[in-house]
Write a protein that holds these residues in place. Sequence first.
Motif, mmCIF file in Angstrom:
data_model
loop_
_atom_site.group_PDB
_atom_site.id
_atom_site.type_symbol
_atom_site.label_atom_id
_atom_site.label_comp_id
_atom_site.label_asym_id
_atom_site.label_seq_id
_atom_site.Cartn_x
_atom_site.Cartn_y
_atom_site.Cartn_z
ATOM 1 N N TYR A 173 38.239 8.139 -48.497
ATOM 2 C CA TYR A 173 36.921 8.218 -47.868
ATOM 3 C C TYR A 173 36.720 7.087 -46.859
ATOM 4 O O TYR A 173 36.118 7.284 -45.795
ATOM 5 C CB TYR A 173 35.814 8.197 -48.925
ATOM 6 C CG TYR A 173 35.590 9.552 -49.561
ATOM 7 C CD1 TYR A 173 34.876 10.544 -48.907
ATOM 8 C CD2 TYR A 173 36.116 9.837 -50.816
ATOM 9 C CE1 TYR A 173 34.678 11.795 -49.478
ATOM 10 C CE2 TYR A 173 35.928 11.090 -51.404
ATOM 11 C CZ TYR A 173 35.212 12.063 -50.725
ATOM 12 O OH TYR A 173 35.026 13.289 -51.297
ATOM 13 N N GLU A 174 37.251 5.929 -47.173
ATOM 14 C CA GLU A 174 37.145 4.806 -46.234
ATOM 15 C C GLU A 174 37.943 5.088 -44.962
ATOM 16 O O GLU A 174 37.468 4.823 -43.852
ATOM 17 C CB GLU A 174 37.656 3.527 -46.902
ATOM 18 C CG GLU A 174 36.766 3.015 -48.028
ATOM 19 C CD GLU A 174 37.441 1.922 -48.844
ATOM 20 O OE1 GLU A 174 38.554 1.480 -48.447
ATOM 21 O OE2 GLU A 174 36.868 1.507 -49.871
ATOM 22 N N ALA A 175 39.163 5.610 -45.131
ATOM 23 C CA ALA A 175 40.011 5.890 -43.968
ATOM 24 C C ALA A 175 39.399 6.956 -43.070
ATOM 25 O O ALA A 175 39.566 6.918 -41.846
ATOM 26 C CB ALA A 175 41.401 6.325 -44.434
ATOM 27 N N MET A 176 38.691 7.910 -43.669
ATOM 28 C CA MET A 176 38.141 9.033 -42.907
ATOM 29 C C MET A 176 36.693 8.807 -42.487
ATOM 30 O O MET A 176 36.058 9.702 -41.931
ATOM 31 C CB MET A 176 38.235 10.305 -43.745
ATOM 32 C CG MET A 176 39.659 10.752 -44.049
ATOM 33 S SD MET A 176 40.621 11.124 -42.546
ATOM 34 C CE MET A 176 39.692 12.533 -41.906
ATOM 35 N N ALA A 177 36.181 7.605 -42.711
ATOM 36 C CA ALA A 177 34.772 7.326 -42.403
ATOM 37 C C ALA A 177 34.447 7.520 -40.930
ATOM 38 O O ALA A 177 33.308 7.834 -40.574
ATOM 39 C CB ALA A 177 34.414 5.905 -42.834
#
Length: 243
Positions: free
Chosen positions: A197-201
Amino acid sequence: MNAEPNLLRVLETHRSIRRYKPEPLSLDQVQRLMCAAQRASTGGAGQLYSIVRVTDRGLCGRLAKMTGQAHIASAAEFFVACLDTHRLRRLLEHRGLSPCVRPLSLYATTDALLALANLATAAEALGYGICYVGSLQRELDEVIALLHLPVGVCPLLGLCVGVSDEWPEQSPRLPADVVFHENRYREPTVEDLEHCYEAMAGATYAGGWFNSLSRYFMAGQEYEAREGYWRRALARQGFQVSA
């Protein structure tokens, strides 16, 4: 043996282009794209695909309107990759052989995807922008009718090609360590999931990645519906569909 640096650069800088300049491709360039598509790997040398090049601008306009994808009409070229066992049946019967009664779609799907990916990569290597169009899958009956596809042929995916009139930010991707595995599958940990989720934020499509997942992949949402359309279209076009 070293890979061609230009090709690696093309792959590394890929992004979907939805705005195009009104500039055509030459016939020589289109033929080079077609040649690249045909050099794709294929199971058993069957080449169980066909690619329809849509040059009728009125037809492009109808496809754009029915799918809600305006770039189909503005791109210089639009291609539709199709599963094709119709030609295989004709070839076998031409030599007195019996084809499968209800051919499986797996090999044809693989062939069609590999060929269209080759075409797309070749287009980007020549400096053009591309955008895959999956929205055709919502309107399969109409696409089959408009392209006059016989039994044994089913549309899979569209591809726009043209001179880019934009250079958007690249979409983020998941961390490599949750995508690539060594020797065996590694179940993602809670920390891995949070890192995803952090990478795709930074994803902006559909209002963010979580919204995109909710819109497309939750039970009863877009892609589950498309799967149903796809299965029904395959069955109508003569392909075997497992339960």
